[in-house]
Design a protein around this motif. Structure first.
Motif, short mmCIF file in Angstrom:
data_model
loop_
_atom_site.label_atom_id
_atom_site.label_comp_id
_atom_site.label_asym_id
_atom_site.label_seq_id
_atom_site.Cartn_x
_atom_site.Cartn_y
_atom_site.Cartn_z
N UNK A 134 30.78 16.16 68.82
CA UNK A 134 29.65 17.14 67.93
C UNK A 134 30.41 17.96 67.15
N UNK A 135 31.67 18.18 67.43
CA UNK A 135 32.48 19.17 66.67
C UNK A 135 32.62 18.87 65.07
N UNK A 136 32.33 19.88 64.37
CA UNK A 136 32.18 19.81 63.03
C UNK A 136 33.68 20.02 62.65
N UNK A 196 32.47 25.12 56.64
CA UNK A 196 31.03 25.15 56.80
C UNK A 196 30.37 23.74 56.80
N UNK A 197 31.32 22.51 56.68
CA UNK A 197 30.90 21.06 56.79
C UNK A 197 30.41 21.10 57.98
N UNK A 239 30.06 12.06 65.86
CA UNK A 239 28.63 11.91 66.37
C UNK A 239 27.78 11.69 65.47
N UNK A 240 27.90 12.67 64.12
CA UNK A 240 26.89 12.72 63.23
C UNK A 240 27.22 11.34 62.33
N UNK A 295 38.54 9.23 60.28
CA UNK A 295 39.96 9.43 60.41
C UNK A 295 40.42 11.12 60.45
N UNK A 296 39.62 11.73 59.50
CA UNK A 296 40.26 13.08 59.07
C UNK A 296 39.74 14.01 60.38
N UNK A 297 38.34 13.70 60.63
CA UNK A 297 37.63 14.36 61.84
C UNK A 297 38.44 14.23 63.08
N UNK A 298 38.56 12.87 63.33
CA UNK A 298 39.53 12.72 64.66
C UNK A 298 40.82 13.41 64.63
#
Length: 170
Positions: free
Chosen positions: A42-44, A48-49, A54-55, A158-161
């Protein structure tokens, strides 16, 4: 759960190739989410993105539904997470949102997509039409678009992980 990713055979026929690359990109998104807690999923990535893994999975459930149910076969079961009041509802997560629900919903939409597509040849046209041109889509166009959609969002994943735990990989 360990996600196995398989590229399609290099000499596959066109339909097998398209379906193979679509499945590969579906598997890639699942792989990018593997081994994380609900809180991490759930972590953004960069406030502010609101973009989170999960999104992204919930978004792709909406996209699968949109193209393979609403457009391809003309079935309109409504949206899963989005509403008139919240057009980006799939990205607006709360502590109550779980991976189990998001993943299960996404997989159910993928299975429905496969069943619906099985009844069409690549050149067959959709029941639904383009909002812009009023023309139908071929299944080939839908497959190609879905590969592009997943590939783009897998780049986001990729970037989020990497931001969450440093994990990288193609």
């Amino acid at each position: 759960m360990t996600t196995e990713r398989r590229e399609p055979a290099q000499n596959a026929g066109e339909r097998s190739m398209l379906e193979g690359w679509l499945d590969y990109h579906r598997q890639t998104l699942a792989w990018k989410c593997e081994g994380l807690t609900d809180e991490q999923l759930r972590t953004a990535s960069v406030p502010p993105s609101e973009l989170s893994l999960m999104g992204l999975v919930r978004h792709m459930a909406e996209v699968e539904r949109g193209w393979f149910r609403q457009v391809l076969v003309g079935d309109d079961p409504g949206q899963i997470y989005c509403t008139e009041e919240d057009r980006d509802g799939e990205f607006h997560l709360t502590g109550a949102d779980t991976w189990k629900e998001a993943y299960g919903t996404w997989q159910a939409e993928i299975e429905t997509a496969r069943r619906n597509a099985a009844g069409f040849a690549l050149n067959d046209l959709s029941q639904g039409r383009s909002r812009h041109t009023e023309e139908p889509f071929s299944l080939r166009w839908i497959y190609t678009h879905m590969i592009e959609e997943y590939a783009r969002h897998n780049g986001h994943a990729d970037l989020v992980r990497e931001r969450i735990d440093g994990a990288t990989g193609d």
